[in-house]
Design a protein around this motif. Structure first.
Motif, PDB file in Angstrom:
ATOM      1  N   UNK A  60      43.792  49.160  34.277  1.00  0.00           N
ATOM      2  CA  UNK A  60      43.857  48.279  35.437  1.00  0.00           C
ATOM      3  C   UNK A  60      44.095  46.867  34.953  1.00  0.00           C
ATOM      4  N   UNK A  61      45.002  46.163  35.605  1.00  0.00           N
ATOM      5  CA  UNK A  61      45.338  44.815  35.173  1.00  0.00           C
ATOM      6  C   UNK A  61      45.063  43.831  36.291  1.00  0.00           C
ATOM      7  N   UNK A  62      44.227  42.834  35.978  1.00  0.00           N
ATOM      8  CA  UNK A  62      44.032  41.690  36.847  1.00  0.00           C
ATOM      9  C   UNK A  62      43.757  42.004  38.294  1.00  0.00           C
ATOM     10  N   UNK A  63      44.686  41.623  39.164  1.00  0.00           N
ATOM     11  CA  UNK A  63      44.438  41.667  40.598  1.00  0.00           C
ATOM     12  C   UNK A  63      44.677  43.031  41.207  1.00  0.00           C
ATOM     13  N   UNK A  64      45.142  43.994  40.436  1.00  0.00           N
ATOM     14  CA  UNK A  64      45.411  45.308  41.006  1.00  0.00           C
ATOM     15  C   UNK A  64      44.560  46.371  40.329  1.00  0.00           C
ATOM     16  N   UNK A  65      43.289  46.057  40.113  1.00  0.00           N
ATOM     17  CA  UNK A  65      42.395  46.996  39.435  1.00  0.00           C
ATOM     18  C   UNK A  65      42.301  48.275  40.245  1.00  0.00           C
ATOM     19  N   UNK A  70      38.759  48.444  47.134  1.00  0.00           N
ATOM     20  CA  UNK A  70      37.794  48.483  48.216  1.00  0.00           C
ATOM     21  C   UNK A  70      36.402  48.109  47.721  1.00  0.00           C
ATOM     22  N   UNK A  71      36.299  47.669  46.481  1.00  0.00           N
ATOM     23  CA  UNK A  71      35.014  47.404  45.871  1.00  0.00           C
ATOM     24  C   UNK A  71      34.677  45.936  45.791  1.00  0.00           C
ATOM     25  N   UNK A  72      33.722  45.633  44.908  1.00  0.00           N
ATOM     26  CA  UNK A  72      33.203  44.279  44.799  1.00  0.00           C
ATOM     27  C   UNK A  72      34.044  43.376  43.903  1.00  0.00           C
ATOM     28  N   UNK A  73      34.833  43.952  43.004  1.00  0.00           N
ATOM     29  CA  UNK A  73      35.533  43.131  42.016  1.00  0.00           C
ATOM     30  C   UNK A  73      36.897  42.624  42.488  1.00  0.00           C
ATOM     31  N   UNK A  74      37.556  43.326  43.396  1.00  0.00           N
ATOM     32  CA  UNK A  74      38.939  43.021  43.735  1.00  0.00           C
ATOM     33  C   UNK A  74      39.154  41.586  44.232  1.00  0.00           C
ATOM     34  N   UNK A  75      38.367  41.099  45.212  1.00  0.00           N
ATOM     35  CA  UNK A  75      38.602  39.720  45.667  1.00  0.00           C
ATOM     36  C   UNK A  75      38.321  38.689  44.584  1.00  0.00           C
ATOM     37  N   UNK A  76      37.388  38.994  43.695  1.00  0.00           N
ATOM     38  CA  UNK A  76      37.071  38.069  42.608  1.00  0.00           C
ATOM     39  C   UNK A  76      38.200  38.026  41.577  1.00  0.00           C
ATOM     40  N   UNK A 186      33.576  44.991  38.022  1.00  0.00           N
ATOM     41  CA  UNK A 186      34.703  45.900  37.812  1.00  0.00           C
ATOM     42  C   UNK A 186      34.209  47.192  37.155  1.00  0.00           C
ATOM     43  N   UNK A 187      33.296  47.084  36.196  1.00  0.00           N
ATOM     44  CA  UNK A 187      32.727  48.273  35.561  1.00  0.00           C
ATOM     45  C   UNK A 187      32.004  49.128  36.592  1.00  0.00           C
ATOM     46  N   UNK A 188      31.262  48.484  37.498  1.00  0.00           N
ATOM     47  CA  UNK A 188      30.581  49.231  38.556  1.00  0.00           C
ATOM     48  C   UNK A 188      31.587  49.955  39.448  1.00  0.00           C
ATOM     49  N   UNK A 325      25.364  39.364  42.297  1.00  0.00           N
ATOM     50  CA  UNK A 325      26.381  39.181  41.265  1.00  0.00           C
ATOM     51  C   UNK A 325      27.671  38.622  41.850  1.00  0.00           C
ATOM     52  N   UNK A 326      28.072  39.155  42.989  1.00  0.00           N
ATOM     53  CA  UNK A 326      29.302  38.685  43.610  1.00  0.00           C
ATOM     54  C   UNK A 326      29.185  37.209  44.016  1.00  0.00           C
ATOM     55  N   UNK A 327      28.059  36.837  44.600  1.00  0.00           N
ATOM     56  CA  UNK A 327      27.870  35.449  45.009  1.00  0.00           C
ATOM     57  C   UNK A 327      27.811  34.509  43.807  1.00  0.00           C
ATOM     58  N   UNK A 328      27.167  34.952  42.735  1.00  0.00           N
ATOM     59  CA  UNK A 328      27.106  34.129  41.529  1.00  0.00           C
ATOM     60  C   UNK A 328      28.486  33.927  40.927  1.00  0.00           C
ATOM     61  N   UNK A 329      29.304  34.997  40.917  1.00  0.00           N
ATOM     62  CA  UNK A 329      30.661  34.872  40.404  1.00  0.00           C
ATOM     63  C   UNK A 329      31.487  33.922  41.251  1.00  0.00           C
TER      64      UNK A 329
END
Length: 335
Positions: A60-65, A70-76, A186-188, A325-329
């Motif tokens: 997975x690369x950058x913005x298209x993981x 649909x998860x927590x990492x994509x918008x970040x 992203x790992x989650x 975690x999302x808010x801290x990021x």
């Protein structure tokens, strides 16, 4: 003071059997724990309590993981690329080219002294690596500016999946941008994608285990809603799933864990000296907690930085921790 893992949900998942690792003071006792593991394996038909996931992992690369949209990492990940020209590339270890592996080691050694053989032993045990790249120079491929290793696997408790965080290295100029937190999310997302292939999402508990120096410990603790350090709460399902794995993971990585303190010597040398750190840093959240040992004694500044006293940190990826975690990021990204 450490906030113990939320117990409401955990207490509903009591397990009738499980190996509880008590305080151990010698490798002979570790061997005894391994004999217990062998008995468990024989009873369950598994060759190990912690089974590294062999289900397919796609890069997975950058913005298209993949699997994380649909998860927590994509918008970040999108904001990371847009705000700081940084990306995170998830690469299964089996697909990692030799020249890129060499580049990661050189990046690591520039930040922390470690022999290649020892580094390689750790790398070979991982499921995937998240490679941090900077595109600030305008290049198409980007420059490697750090990485984190990850290992996914099941446990002796059927509904608990473990995520072990491995080495984390980030070049100084790319720190304070949330890379380590986004990598956790992203790992989650990727672990959840894998586990959902074999069991319903609602039945699975995903726990995170990290072996951290004081810098990593304080940084992560500040971003969590709840967490714990070993020995884990008696009777908790995560304690039953995780504690046996700490010993095996430590030994497999070539490290040594002191059974009386649960602190780990990772055979590395930190270049940071106590006098380089301000009084404010020594009082920041997570640092006093890291320095305090089980018997109430406090590590000296030199011991705190020595890498002979790294600490395990354990938490469940529950709603509270995911949102925290999302808010801290996001706070890092918006600074």
């Amino acid at each position: 003071m450490a906030t113990h893992l939320a117990t409401g949900r955990l207490r509903r998942w009591l397990v009738s059997e499980g190996l509880t690792v008590a305080t151990r003071r010698s490798l002979a006792v570790v061997a005894e724990a391994q004999r217990h593991s062998a008995k468990r394996a024989k009873a369950t038909g598994s060759d190990t309590l912690f089974r590294v996931s062999r289900r397919p992992l796609s890069s997975s690369v950058g913005t298209v993981a993949e699997g994380a949209e649909a998860g927590f990492s994509a918008p970040l990940l999108r904001k990371l690329r847009g705000r700081h020209s940084l990306s995170i590339e998830a690469v299964p270890m089996r697909d990692l080219p030799k020249d890129l592996e060499d580049e990661l080691y050189n990046c690591s050694r520039a930040l922390m002294l470690e022999e290649r053989q020892h580094w390689q032993r750790h790398a070979d045990q991982q499921s995937e690596v998240h490679i941090f790249r900077s595109f600030q120079d305008g290049s198409d491929s980007g420059k490697v500016c750090g990485f984190q290793f990850w290992r996914y696997g099941d446990t002796c408790v059927p509904n608990v999946t473990l995520i072990f965080g491995g080495k984390l290295r980030i070049e100084k100029e790319q720190r304070q941008k949330g890379l380590h937190l986004i990598s956790n999310l992203l790992a989650y997302d990727r672990a959840r994608e894998q586990s959902a292939q074999v069991k319903p999402d609602s039945e699975n508990i995903i726990a995170r285990v990290g072996l951290l120096n004081v810098f990593g410990f304080s940084s992560i603790v500040a971003a969590l809603d709840s967490w714990s350090v070993p020995p884990l709460p008696d009777g908790s399902i995560i304690g039953k799933a995780v504690e046996p794995e700490l010993w095996k993971w430590t030994e497999g990585s070539g490290f040594f864990m002191d059974g009386s303190t649960y602190r780990v010597d990772v055979c590395q040398t930190s270049p940071v000296k106590p006098e380089q750190l301000s009084e404010e840093w020594w009082n920041r959240k997570g640092v006093p907690e890291f320095r305090k040992l089980r018997d109430g004694s406090i590590l000296s500044p030199e011991e705190t930085l020595s890498r002979a006293n790294d600490s395990f940190l354990v938490w469940e990826f529950d709603r509270g921790n995911l949102e925290s975690l999302q808010n801290a990021a996001l706070r890092y990204l918006e600074e």
